[in-house]
Enzyme design. Structure first.
Site, short mmCIF file in Angstrom:
data_model
loop_
_atom_site.label_atom_id
_atom_site.label_comp_id
_atom_site.label_asym_id
_atom_site.label_seq_id
_atom_site.Cartn_x
_atom_site.Cartn_y
_atom_site.Cartn_z
N ARG A 130 -48.14 -10.90 3.76
CA ARG A 130 -48.05 -9.94 4.86
C ARG A 130 -46.91 -8.95 4.69
O ARG A 130 -46.77 -8.05 5.51
CB ARG A 130 -47.87 -10.69 6.19
CG ARG A 130 -48.98 -11.68 6.48
CD ARG A 130 -48.86 -12.26 7.88
NE ARG A 130 -49.86 -13.28 8.11
CZ ARG A 130 -49.67 -14.58 7.98
NH1 ARG A 130 -48.47 -15.02 7.63
NH2 ARG A 130 -50.63 -15.44 8.20
N VAL A 131 -46.09 -9.11 3.67
CA VAL A 131 -44.91 -8.26 3.53
C VAL A 131 -44.84 -7.60 2.16
O VAL A 131 -44.63 -6.40 2.04
CB VAL A 131 -43.61 -9.08 3.78
CG1 VAL A 131 -42.38 -8.21 3.54
CG2 VAL A 131 -43.60 -9.64 5.19
#
Length: 491
Positions: free
Chosen positions: A368-369
């Site tokens: 997610r990053v």
């Protein structure tokens, strides 16, 4: 011969000098007694001034943490062998919280969670002692994750890239290659600016020894610290291990450097926490875990962060490992850890037994990053890779029914099989960025479509030597290296 009076005067002078040098300040010791002891915990009475988290000193140089402060007794978690302890033995309070050594001296060492050597080496030359329980950096102290944390595993770096300061969970059934991905990530930092910390919780001593030897053989031992609490260690030491390891890694983060922490694994850590909590008679909750098991891992993993430039710009990246049963991601501890971390790399037992290693489940894995930190050449080539791979898996499942397929579908399936073969990778062989870019370049340009599947490993091995030293952004030179590898390794 001196007279009696002269001898007395000399003796009196010596005694006076000794008294003058003596420490005559009053010292108050807090002393209690053991009420009961066993299974890694003890009940102690008589220490009315003890604080939660204080170190208590038992006979035989055994330390303990004061955890439960009841009205008349204190529930303690023992951090050593308790076989010699008995009810009635004296216990002293130290007035101090538990701290571990930090500094450059821990690198290359194998230590227990208290900082004691397990590698037959000398005592650690510590720069200072830091508490094992430290608050996570506040929001104002954190910066955006902008730098890539390359793992050397192509399927991870291409499809689920990580950034420095990220927390990415590695999750899967037993014996599916979780530790292998983590060890490859350590080996990939050789020669770089990242310090690695490997934390083993409840693992077999033989398994830990294999990891230590693999890291040292790969040349990464000098910048790696091993914090080990094996399965035969006291439960308190196993519980303490990840907190101690994070504290040692935070020294490098806070000094403006970069650290990578592997926690192997948090499922065993949760089980130890449940065991100690039940013995301390804390109320059980779901699956007999105490109510604070989520907070236990949240306060640990929140310590991974990328700091602002004003604080040195250091980072601490966490790769915790968790074990599932029959691939069940909806169990209590896996769901807790998935909700805490910034993504997960899911390993599938079926893929592993089919020979696809690393057995990463592309459909259930996510980062997610780190996508924002992916190097430009790799991001360009991997842009549609995940979707193409998912479509290939769907088409392959369809063709297994034995029906007639058109030529376009057959070509897509053949291309997908080469994609899968290219994403396979032997353990303990991390790939540099230039090799990853060249391999994906050959795939996207269709140069592998005419290459037999059984020749792809030989092509990849030849390609590794051909691209050594080439800048990943030099597309033309990489293409020349790819064609050279096809001409030799692809025969």
């Amino acid at each position: 011969m001196p007279s009696l009076s002269q001898s007395l005067d000399a003796w009196t002078g010596e005694a006076g000098a000794r008294l003058a040098d003596a420490d005559t300040t009053a010292r108050v010791d807090s002393v209690g007694r053991i009420e009961s002891v066993g299974d890694g915990i003890a009940r102690v009475s008589g220490l009315a001034d003890a604080r939660a988290g204080e170190v208590l000193l038992f006979p035989g140089d055994v330390a303990a943490l004061a955890e439960d402060l009841d009205e008349d007794t204190i529930g303690c978690v023992l951090l050593g062998d308790s076989s010699h302890l008995m009810a009635g033995d004296r216990v002293r309070g130290s007035g101090q919280i538990l701290s571990v050594p930090v500094g450059e001296g821990v690198l290359g060492r194998v230590l227990d969670p208290l900082g004691r050597p397990l590698d037959d080496g000398p005592a650690v030359a510590a720069e200072r002692l830091d508490p094992v329980e430290r608050p996570a950096p506040p929001i104002a102290a954190r910066a955006a994750v902008t730098e890539a944390m390359a793992t050397g595993t192509l399927v991870v770096d291409a499809l689920f890239p990580l950034g420095r300061g990220q927390r990415e969970l590695i999750i899967g059934d037993r014996a599916t290659g979780k530790t292998a991905i983590a060890v490859d990530a350590i080996l990939n930092q050789t020669g770089g600016d990242v310090v690695c910390v490997y934390i083993a919780i409840g693992q077999k001593s033989s398994s830990v020894r294999e990891v230590v030897e693999a890291v040292r053989r790969g040349g990464a031992g000098a910048h790696t610290l091993f914090v080990v609490a094996p399965s035969d260690a006291a439960p308190g030491l196993q519980w303490l291990a990840p907190f101690a390891g994070f504290t040692m890694a935070e020294y490098f983060r806070d000094s403006g450097r970069h650290a990578l922490v592997i926690v192997d694994d948090l499922t065993k850590h949760a089980a130890i926490h449940r065991q100690l909590s039940l013995l301390l008679r804390r109320p059980p909750g779901r699956e007999a875990y105490p109510g604070d098991v989520f907070y236990l891992h949240a306060r640990l993993l929140e310590r991974a962060a990328k700091l602002t430039a004003a604080l040195g710009g250091g980072s601490l990246t966490a790769l915790p490992i968790a074990e599932t049963q029959a691939g069940n991601l909806s169990a209590y501890i896996p769901t807790n850890l998935i909700s805490i971390t910034d993504g997960q790399i899911c390993l599938d037992a079926k893929l592993f037994h089919e020979g696809q290693k690393p057995a990463v489940d592309v459909g259930r894995s996510v980062s997610r990053v780190g996508g924002k930190t992916q190097p430009g050449p790799l991001r360009t080539l991997a842009e549609s890779l995940r979707l193409d791979y998912a479509q290939f898996l769907e088409l392959e499942a369809f063709t297994r029914f034995g029906g007639m397929v058109d030529a376009r579908t057959a070509r897509a399936v053949d291309h997908g099989r080469r994609m899968r073969a290219l994403l396979a990778q032997p353990r303990l062989a991390p790939q540099p960025l230039a090799l990853q870019v060249a391999a994906l370049l050959a795939l996207t340009e269709g140069l592998l479509d005419s290459l037999p599947l059984e020749r792809i490993p030989a092509f990849r091995a030849t390609l590794a030597g051909a691209v050594a030293g080439i800048d990943p952004a030099a597309r033309d030179r990489l293409m020349d290296a790819v064609r050279q590898a096809l001409a030799t390794g692809g025969k």
